[in-house]
Structures are given as structure tokens and as C-alpha cells.
Write an enzyme that holds these catalytic residues in place. Structure first.
Site, PDB file in Angstrom:
ATOM      1  N   ALA A 127       0.851  -1.184   0.000  1.00 40.16           N
ATOM      2  CA  ALA A 127       0.000   0.000   0.000  1.00 40.16           C
ATOM      3  C   ALA A 127       0.886   1.232   0.000  1.00 40.16           C
ATOM      4  O   ALA A 127       1.897   1.271   0.698  1.00 40.16           O
ATOM      5  CB  ALA A 127      -0.915   0.002   1.228  1.00 40.16           C
ATOM      6  N   ALA A 128       0.515   2.217  -0.817  1.00 42.01           N
ATOM      7  CA  ALA A 128       1.337   3.429  -0.914  1.00 42.01           C
ATOM      8  C   ALA A 128       0.435   4.657  -0.950  1.00 42.01           C
ATOM      9  O   ALA A 128      -0.610   4.688  -0.315  1.00 42.01           O
ATOM     10  CB  ALA A 128       2.256   3.347  -2.127  1.00 42.01           C
ATOM     11  N   SER A 129       0.821   5.657  -1.728  1.00 40.69           N
ATOM     12  CA  SER A 129       0.167   6.966  -1.615  1.00 40.69           C
ATOM     13  C   SER A 129      -1.209   7.028  -2.265  1.00 40.69           C
ATOM     14  O   SER A 129      -2.109   7.721  -1.769  1.00 40.69           O
ATOM     15  CB  SER A 129       1.066   8.038  -2.236  1.00 40.69           C
ATOM     16  OG  SER A 129       1.353   7.720  -3.583  1.00 40.69           O
ATOM     17  N   ASP A 276       9.347   7.756 -11.708  1.00 39.48           N
ATOM     18  CA  ASP A 276       9.108   7.570 -10.274  1.00 39.48           C
ATOM     19  C   ASP A 276      10.134   6.582  -9.734  1.00 39.48           C
ATOM     20  O   ASP A 276       9.798   5.471  -9.309  1.00 39.48           O
ATOM     21  CB  ASP A 276       7.684   7.065 -10.046  1.00 39.48           C
ATOM     22  CG  ASP A 276       7.165   7.411  -8.654  1.00 39.48           C
ATOM     23  OD1 ASP A 276       7.898   8.063  -7.895  1.00 39.48           O
ATOM     24  OD2 ASP A 276       6.026   7.026  -8.336  1.00 39.48           O
TER      25      ASP A 276
END
Length: 435
Positions: A127-129, A276
């Protein structure tokens, strides 16, 4: 139904409260040390404050966690302990609740997970931004990763950037135009929240990189929407997990070389660039291949800007001050005709020396990113950057810098020794130069 504050007021309140609390902590500590004459354990103090920032930013997700990701790649401005804590924003943010995930899949794909997939793990493994990822298996037996976008993330981008722009305008020189920089960030973030666009980029990169040891997932379009992305599952370790295995120097060099070559292969045909470059987006696979797993942030830079950006390398290697100054003016690092006065001289000296540092790998056949002197030099320049209340540099530097600094950060952490011959051949052909 949402786990997150979405109004400008709610989000602004959390940001302001966090800034006030952390700022107060540092002020109180400074006064306490002054009075007592003692210096407390800095490492644990910085970590605790970083955890406080991360906890509050996690509530906001989206743009706030993008900032946390940027902090995790810091090369000297923030304490190292901040970067360590913020690295969680790359792939290990606390997930949202399982009931919400079920409702999102039902709304987006027309059925609940148990109806659509042979198996679906309701516990997110990453899970990230912007979203979180779940393992699943299609009814035809293919193992897939399902990325699910957090609710309201797209809706909060504008309000978050309005707040950020308001802070920035208080700091910059009156009359400075910061709109192009914020427009660039906004446009890119909006694209990152379009998972159909990301799926198309996965396909695009998959076709481009079949000839080197780099692998991407395959996009499964029939189980994807703008807010749900289905792709084949890649099995591998992230950077920290790989390093924790105590790899040999040969293994470090192998994956470091793949990262270095992937970066340079992208610039050959002036196509999209994976913009990224942080550890959460790369997998070190057991079969020796490098997995690239996130294509939300990709950029195709204007031809003139990108040509000038690449020209920074040979221009610095020649160490010709007049040519470097002219190039900096074209790239808006310096004002036009800056040589008429000495106002811009500190920026010229800083940018030139920083550029010379970044060009050092190309001066050697094999460059050792594990050399602590090189790491310390980069950190020194970051800490000693001249302060300015004017925006400097073309707006596209936001993402070229993210790519380039991110790459060097990865290679430094890997302590990889890189053969630069292939990359120099690529640049020689593109720029019609010789090394």
C-alpha cells in the site's frame, strides 16, 4: 463511504496541526539542550517526529504521501532518520478496511471479489500513496495483482495543491510565477490516478523492454477501470529486503547494472520515461531479472528541454564555464545574461559543481557507487545549496531530477559497481559526442 478526510478544511487542519506539533517539539528540544548543555539522542528524537508526520500523512494519503515519498529519497536536507521512516510511504502504508475494498470492486467491476476471481486475498500486500495492492487468481489460473485506488484521492489533489501553493507564495519573491511548477505536478498527479492510462503504459513499456533483463507486469484490461488496475503478478523483493539478505557484491552489481541500463535505454528513442524512481517501484527477482511494477508516473519531455538536459553531461565534462553558463540560462537555472552581474554567481557555482559530481560516473569505465566519499559529496551539495526565494529551473526539472537523483540513491544504497561503457555509447550516439 471513505476512510479519509476529503474537504480542504479537514485536510488543512491535519496538516497545520502536524506542522505545529513537530515544530514545537524541535523548538522545545533546542531550548532544553541550550539550558542543560546536553545533547540528547538525536536518532530516536528524529525518528519519533518522523513517525508523527508519517502517521498524520497516512490519514490524508494522496498528495501528502507523495510528499512523504519525496522525503524518503532525501539526500542530505533532512535527518537520515526522517528518510528511513518516510520510506514506508513507498509500499507499506497501513491499508484501508476490507469492507471498503469489497464495495469498490463491486462498484468498479460489477461483482464482488469472490464472484470475479478464483481467489482474492482481502489483506493488501502493498500500500502506498494512491492505492493498495491485493493478490488474486483469475479463473483461468493466472496470478494477478489488483491495485485499488483509495476513495477521494483524485478529488483532493486540487485542494492539497492550493494549500501547498499558498504556503509557497509566502516564501518566494513577490511577483515570482510558480504556477507552471504546480500545473506540472497537478497534471502528473491526475494522470497517476487514471489506472486505464497506467495500464496502457504497462503495455507500452512491456513491448519496449523485452530485449534486456527487465520485466514488467502484463495489463489485464477486462478487469481494470480508471480506479482498479489488474496486472499479472511479479514475485520479487524490494530493495530493503534484498539488502537484508546480505547479497554478494556480484549480486549487487548485477541489479545495479540493470537499473543503470534501464535508465539509459529509456532515452534512446525519446519516448516515455519512468519518472518515479524510488525503491517501492522495483523488484529484485529470484531469476535475476529486474521487475518494474508501477507506471503511473511516466513522462515524455519536450524535445528541446530534454536535449538541453542531456547536454548537461558533456558540457560539464568539458568544464567550460561559458558553455555551462549558456546552458543553465536556456534551462532557466540562471537568468538570461546573468554574466552581466554577480547576483547569480552562487547559483552558477553550486549548479556547476553539483553537475560535475553527477557526471563523475561517466569519467570511469567502472564506477563504485558504494564509495562513501561520493555519497558524502552529494549530501554536502544538498545541504549547502544556496537559498533562494525565486523559483529556478525549467518546470520539467521536477521529474528529471526525481529520476536522476532517485537512480543514484538506489545505486548508493546497493553499493553497486557499474560498468558505464554501454551508457556512454548511448549518449555518444544521441549527442554526437565522444567520451
Amino acid at each position: 463511504m471513505s476512510d479519509f478526510p476529503s474537504s480542504k478544511y479537514e485536510r488543512g487542519k491535519i496538516i497545520a496541526k502536524t506542522g505545529l506539533k513537530v515544530g514545537t517539539n524541535y523548538a522545545q528540544r533546542y531550548l532544553k539542550n541550550k539550558v542543560s548543555g546536553k545533547v540528547e539522542d538525536e536518532r530516536s528524537f528524529h525518528q519519533e517526529n518522523a513517525k508523527e508526520v508519517f502517521k498524520e500523512f497516512t490519514k490524508l494519503r494522496g498528495t501528502a504521501l507523495k510528499i512523504a515519498q519525496g522525503m524518503s529519497m532525501d539526500q542530505g536536507i533532512l535527518p537520515d532518520e526522517f528518510a528511513e521512516v518516510m520510506s514506508q510511504a513507498q509500499y507499506s502504508v497501513p491499508p484501508i478496511n476490507k469492507a471498503l475494498i469489497r464495495s469498490i470492486i463491486k462498484r468498479e467491476l460489477g461483482g464482488y471479489p469472490e464472484q470475479l476471481f478464483a481467489t482474492f486475498d482481502a489483506t493488501a500486500f502493498a500500500a502506498a500513496s494512491i492505492g493498495q495492492v491485493h493478490k488474486a487468481e483469475l479463473k483461468d489460473g493466472r496470478r494477478v495483482a489488483i491495485k485499488i485506488q483509495y476513495p477521494n484521492v483524485r478529488d483532493t489533489i486540487d485542494s492539497d495543491l492550493v494549500m501547498a501553493k499558498g504556503f509557497a507564495k509566502r516564501l518566494v519573491k513577490k511577483g515570482s510565477n510558480i504556477d507552471p511548477y504546480f500545473d506540472e505536478i497537478r497534471d502528473t498527479l491526475l494522470l497517476e490516478t487514471d489506472y486505464l492510462h497506467e495500464g496502457q503504459q504497462i503495455e507500452h513499456f512491456s513491448k519496449r523492454f523485452t530485449h534486456i533483463n527487465v520485466v514488467t507486469p502484463q495489463w489485464i484490461e477486462e478487469y481494470s477501470t480508471s480506479k482498479v488496475l489488474c496486472m499479472t503478478f511479479l514475485d520479487g523483493r524490494h530493495l530493503n529486503e534484498f539488502i537484508a539478505e546480505n547479497p554478494t557484491q556480484e549480486q549487487r552489481n548485477h541489479f545495479g547494472q540493470l537499473l543503470w541500463d534501464f535508465f539509459h535505454e529509456q532515452i534512446i528513442d525519446h519516448d516515455y520515461i519512468h519518472a518515479d524512481t524510488h525503491p517501492g517501484n522495483f523488484l529484485f527477482m529470484n531469476d535475476g531479472r529486474l521487475g518494474v511494477i508501477d507506471f503511473g508516473c511516466v513522462k515524455k519531455f519536450p524535445v528541446k528541454f530534454f536535449r538541453d538536459y542531456l547536454e548537461l553531461l558533456p558540457t560539464h565534462l568539458k568544464n567550460d564555464d561559458a558553455a555551462i553558463r549558456s546552458l543553465f540560462e536556456r534551462l532557466e537555472v540562471l537568468k538570461q545574461n546573468s554574466s552581466d552581474g554577480d547576483t547569480d554567481q552562487p547559483y552558477f557555482e553550486f549548479a556547476k559543481n553539483y553537475g560535475l559530481t553527477f557526471s563523475r560516473p561517466y569519467t570511469q569505465e567502472v564506477f563504485d557507487f558504494g564509495d562513501p566519499e561520493f555519497d558524502n559529496t552529494i549530501r554536502h551539495f544538498t545541504k549547502d545549496a544556496p537559498l533562494s526565494n525565486e523559483p529556478r529551473g525549467n518546470k520539467h526539472f521536477i521529474y528529471t531530477t526525481k529520476v536522476h537523483v532517485g537512480l543514484y540513491n538506489l545505486l548508493i544504497k546497493l553499493k553497486a559497481q557499474i560498468n558505464t561503457e554501454k551508457s556512454k555509447n548511448i549518449l555518444s550516439k544521441l549527442l554526437d559526442i565522444s567520451f
